[in-house]
Design an enzyme around this catalytic site. Sequence first.
Site, PDB file in Angstrom:
ATOM      1  N   ARG A 122      25.611  38.264  21.337  1.00 20.62           N
ATOM      2  CA  ARG A 122      26.635  37.362  21.858  1.00 20.62           C
ATOM      3  C   ARG A 122      26.897  37.514  23.165  1.00 20.62           C
ATOM      4  O   ARG A 122      28.228  37.846  23.393  1.00 20.62           O
ATOM      5  CB  ARG A 122      27.714  36.945  20.871  1.00 20.62           C
ATOM      6  CG  ARG A 122      27.189  37.144  19.162  1.00 20.62           C
ATOM      7  CD  ARG A 122      26.522  35.914  19.032  1.00 20.62           C
ATOM      8  NE  ARG A 122      27.106  34.554  18.650  1.00 20.62           N
ATOM      9  CZ  ARG A 122      27.823  34.149  17.896  1.00 20.62           C
ATOM     10  NH1 ARG A 122      27.824  34.904  16.784  1.00 20.62           N
ATOM     11  NH2 ARG A 122      28.467  33.053  17.881  1.00 20.62           N
ATOM     12  N   GLN A 127      24.439  33.361  26.160  1.00 18.03           N
ATOM     13  CA  GLN A 127      24.966  32.078  25.771  1.00 18.03           C
ATOM     14  C   GLN A 127      24.194  30.663  25.780  1.00 18.03           C
ATOM     15  O   GLN A 127      24.221  29.998  24.622  1.00 18.03           O
ATOM     16  CB  GLN A 127      26.340  31.682  26.627  1.00 18.03           C
ATOM     17  CG  GLN A 127      27.745  32.273  26.051  1.00 18.03           C
ATOM     18  CD  GLN A 127      28.687  32.221  26.912  1.00 18.03           C
ATOM     19  OE1 GLN A 127      28.790  32.098  28.221  1.00 18.03           O
ATOM     20  NE2 GLN A 127      30.050  31.775  26.224  1.00 18.03           N
ATOM     21  N   ASP A 130      22.045  30.675  22.493  1.00 18.43           N
ATOM     22  CA  ASP A 130      22.788  31.179  21.149  1.00 18.43           C
ATOM     23  C   ASP A 130      23.065  29.961  20.352  1.00 18.43           C
ATOM     24  O   ASP A 130      23.892  29.169  20.424  1.00 18.43           O
ATOM     25  CB  ASP A 130      24.008  31.626  21.777  1.00 18.43           C
ATOM     26  CG  ASP A 130      25.156  32.132  20.754  1.00 18.43           C
ATOM     27  OD1 ASP A 130      24.658  31.804  19.415  1.00 18.43           O
ATOM     28  OD2 ASP A 130      26.183  32.591  20.808  1.00 18.43           O
ATOM     29  N   SER A 133      26.168  29.802  17.939  1.00 17.30           N
ATOM     30  CA  SER A 133      27.440  29.066  18.744  1.00 17.30           C
ATOM     31  C   SER A 133      27.241  27.715  18.789  1.00 17.30           C
ATOM     32  O   SER A 133      27.792  26.864  18.514  1.00 17.30           O
ATOM     33  CB  SER A 133      27.842  29.527  20.055  1.00 17.30           C
ATOM     34  OG  SER A 133      28.123  30.880  19.995  1.00 17.30           O
ATOM     35  N   TYR A 228      32.264  40.744  16.581  1.00 15.48           N
ATOM     36  CA  TYR A 228      32.323  40.170  15.179  1.00 15.48           C
ATOM     37  C   TYR A 228      33.641  40.914  14.449  1.00 15.48           C
ATOM     38  O   TYR A 228      33.765  42.114  14.708  1.00 15.48           O
ATOM     39  CB  TYR A 228      31.127  40.612  14.333  1.00 15.48           C
ATOM     40  CG  TYR A 228      29.934  39.753  14.723  1.00 15.48           C
ATOM     41  CD1 TYR A 228      29.762  38.407  14.404  1.00 15.48           C
ATOM     42  CD2 TYR A 228      28.714  40.243  15.335  1.00 15.48           C
ATOM     43  CE1 TYR A 228      28.800  37.639  14.889  1.00 15.48           C
ATOM     44  CE2 TYR A 228      27.691  39.291  15.834  1.00 15.48           C
ATOM     45  CZ  TYR A 228      27.806  37.975  15.555  1.00 15.48           C
ATOM     46  OH  TYR A 228      26.804  37.121  15.757  1.00 15.48           O
TER      47      TYR A 228
HETATM   48  P1  NAD Z   1      31.949  34.385  12.698  1.00 15.86           P
HETATM   49  O1  NAD Z   1      31.111  33.116  12.288  1.00 15.86           O
HETATM   50  O2  NAD Z   1      31.024  35.684  12.667  1.00 15.86           O
HETATM   51  O3  NAD Z   1      33.104  34.395  11.908  1.00 15.86           O
HETATM   52  C1  NAD Z   1      34.170  33.366  12.172  1.00 15.86           C
HETATM   53  C2  NAD Z   1      35.512  34.051  12.120  1.00 15.86           C
HETATM   54  O4  NAD Z   1      35.914  34.533  10.853  1.00 15.86           O
HETATM   55  C3  NAD Z   1      35.625  35.088  12.964  1.00 15.86           C
HETATM   56  O5  NAD Z   1      36.448  34.745  14.196  1.00 15.86           O
HETATM   57  C4  NAD Z   1      36.193  36.404  12.402  1.00 15.86           C
HETATM   58  O6  NAD Z   1      36.891  37.121  13.062  1.00 15.86           O
HETATM   59  C5  NAD Z   1      36.924  35.667  11.160  1.00 15.86           C
HETATM   60  N1  NAD Z   1      37.068  36.448  10.195  1.00 15.86           N
HETATM   61  C6  NAD Z   1      36.429  37.288   9.445  1.00 15.86           C
HETATM   62  N2  NAD Z   1      36.907  37.918   8.290  1.00 15.86           N
HETATM   63  C7  NAD Z   1      38.078  37.147   8.158  1.00 15.86           C
HETATM   64  C8  NAD Z   1      39.157  37.090   7.437  1.00 15.86           C
HETATM   65  N3  NAD Z   1      39.136  38.064   6.296  1.00 15.86           N
HETATM   66  N4  NAD Z   1      40.137  36.217   7.462  1.00 15.86           N
HETATM   67  C9  NAD Z   1      40.369  35.507   8.539  1.00 15.86           C
HETATM   68  N5  NAD Z   1      39.061  35.457   9.568  1.00 15.86           N
HETATM   69  C10 NAD Z   1      38.130  36.298   9.532  1.00 15.86           C
HETATM   70  O7  NAD Z   1      32.354  34.473  14.283  1.00 15.86           O
HETATM   71  P2  NAD Z   1      31.472  33.575  15.480  1.00 15.86           P
HETATM   72  O8  NAD Z   1      31.941  32.307  15.659  1.00 15.86           O
HETATM   73  O9  NAD Z   1      29.910  33.826  15.295  1.00 15.86           O
HETATM   74  O10 NAD Z   1      31.854  34.650  16.473  1.00 15.86           O
HETATM   75  C11 NAD Z   1      31.831  35.844  16.700  1.00 15.86           C
HETATM   76  C12 NAD Z   1      32.108  36.492  17.697  1.00 15.86           C
HETATM   77  O11 NAD Z   1      31.215  36.154  18.657  1.00 15.86           O
HETATM   78  C13 NAD Z   1      33.373  36.163  18.421  1.00 15.86           C
HETATM   79  O12 NAD Z   1      34.315  37.258  18.987  1.00 15.86           O
HETATM   80  C14 NAD Z   1      33.108  35.275  19.406  1.00 15.86           C
HETATM   81  O13 NAD Z   1      34.142  35.143  20.355  1.00 15.86           O
HETATM   82  C15 NAD Z   1      31.967  35.906  19.975  1.00 15.86           C
HETATM   83  N6  NAD Z   1      31.139  34.999  20.778  1.00 15.86           N
HETATM   84  C16 NAD Z   1      30.839  35.301  21.928  1.00 15.86           C
HETATM   85  C17 NAD Z   1      30.075  34.805  22.879  1.00 15.86           C
HETATM   86  C18 NAD Z   1      29.540  35.137  24.007  1.00 15.86           C
HETATM   87  O14 NAD Z   1      30.135  35.898  24.486  1.00 15.86           O
HETATM   88  N7  NAD Z   1      28.410  34.475  24.636  1.00 15.86           N
HETATM   89  C19 NAD Z   1      29.309  33.367  22.183  1.00 15.86           C
HETATM   90  C20 NAD Z   1      29.755  32.897  20.870  1.00 15.86           C
HETATM   91  C21 NAD Z   1      30.686  33.809  19.926  1.00 15.86           C
END
Ligand code: NAD
Length: 377
Positions: A122, A127, A130, A133, A228
């Site tokens: 990520r 991006q 990805d 996303s 994560y």
């Molecule tokens: P994900 O699908 O793994 O999880 C969804 C959300 O659930 C996350 O925000 C996580 O913190 C939350 N979560 C986990 N346990 C929880 C709980 N008990 N209660 C409430 N919430 C809880 O997440 P995602 O959408 O795949 O994103 C993962 C990470 O990757 C994030 O930090 C996101 O900002 C980052 N990201 C970065 C990029 C990039 O820089 N290119 C792109 C996409 C995502």
Amino acid sequence: MKIVALKETFPGEKRVPLIPASVDKLVKSGAEIVVESGIGETCRFTDDDYKNAGASIESDRQALISSADMVLRLLKPPIEEIDLMKKGAYHVSYLDPFNEKELVEKFASAGVEAVSLEMIPRSTIAQKMDVLSSQANLGGYVAVILAAEKQDLIFPMMTTPSGTIKPARVFIIGVGVAGLQAIATAKRLGARVEAFDTRPVVEEQVKSLGAKFVKIDLGETGQTKDGYAKALTPEQIKLQQAGMAKACAMADVVITTAQLFGRPAPRIVTAEMVRQMRPGSVIVDMAIESGGNVEGAELNKTVDVGGVLIIGMGNLPGHVAIPASQMYSANLANFIGHFWDKESKTFNPKFEDEIMKGCLITHNGRIYSETYKSIVK
Ligand code: NAD
């Protein structure tokens, strides 16, 4: 280099891996593209659309697979199709590798270079490729639309000569990519939105979308180096459930998106919390395919618990197959383009590249991914 895109065979799946706009891009960079006849029909693309973009059409699936230097598809393959592939060829798709030990071992023994798109790091540079996303974003939108459709309330506040209608209250649990889009969509529809995530960095993002962040003191939480969420202790989960109970009870719609990388989703909405919600309220459990966040949710079903509807629909991005395919296909083309050697006109990645190290599961007849090896024993 012959790149083959296959028609999806998973029942009910309408998304397609490659659309004509991406064919055009890949052909212009010197790739030979062959697609299986009928590949785009679920998204209203005809074989002629693909031909006009520069692809050849083939209806013999076995011949297609066995002649490919790279196979593109949406979902993991049926295991018997791996043996048809040439040794050294690439296979690029979703793989769900942590749950597919047998499939991964088959890729290794067949000498196929298997790329798992959900393992692409990520990072900012990755991006554009990805898929997690691009698909989660659309899933977040669909979750809100499904909830709105099952509601007998409306989302926006309306002030009319006949009286004032209060806005619906929406509570989003888990604010990653899907959760952010769910907040944005519910706000656009005029709802009053609250959200919670265990990663404290999310608070600013929630506020910037005009929603309220529900604060619950869980002690040390945080995130991994990849962003994560870290898993909570059983005591922290209990604190979280107590802290969220009020927001759930007040909500007309609860959308849960909480996931943990490589593990089952955390169970955070208990049957007791559902019982405290008003009849007519709707919960959408977006984590249902990885085990579910809500007690009582069932995959691909809507369950009625004392008048509260729990929607456990899988494959939410598949409900909007055309934009989902557009995004997925662009992610694939960007992935190939990133490692494309313009002179030899071949896909020629450096295996020590951070992106390849993240997403290449098998290489040279062996399991290659360190992340896979650390999780699947
Ligand atoms: P994900 O699908 O793994 O999880 C969804 C959300 O659930 C996350 O925000 C996580 O913190 C939350 N979560 C986990 N346990 C929880 C709980 N008990 N209660 C409430 N919430 C809880 O997440 P995602 O959408 O795949 O994103 C993962 C990470 O990757 C994030 O930090 C996101 O900002 C980052 N990201 C970065 C990029 C990039 O820089 N290119 C792109 C996409 C995502």
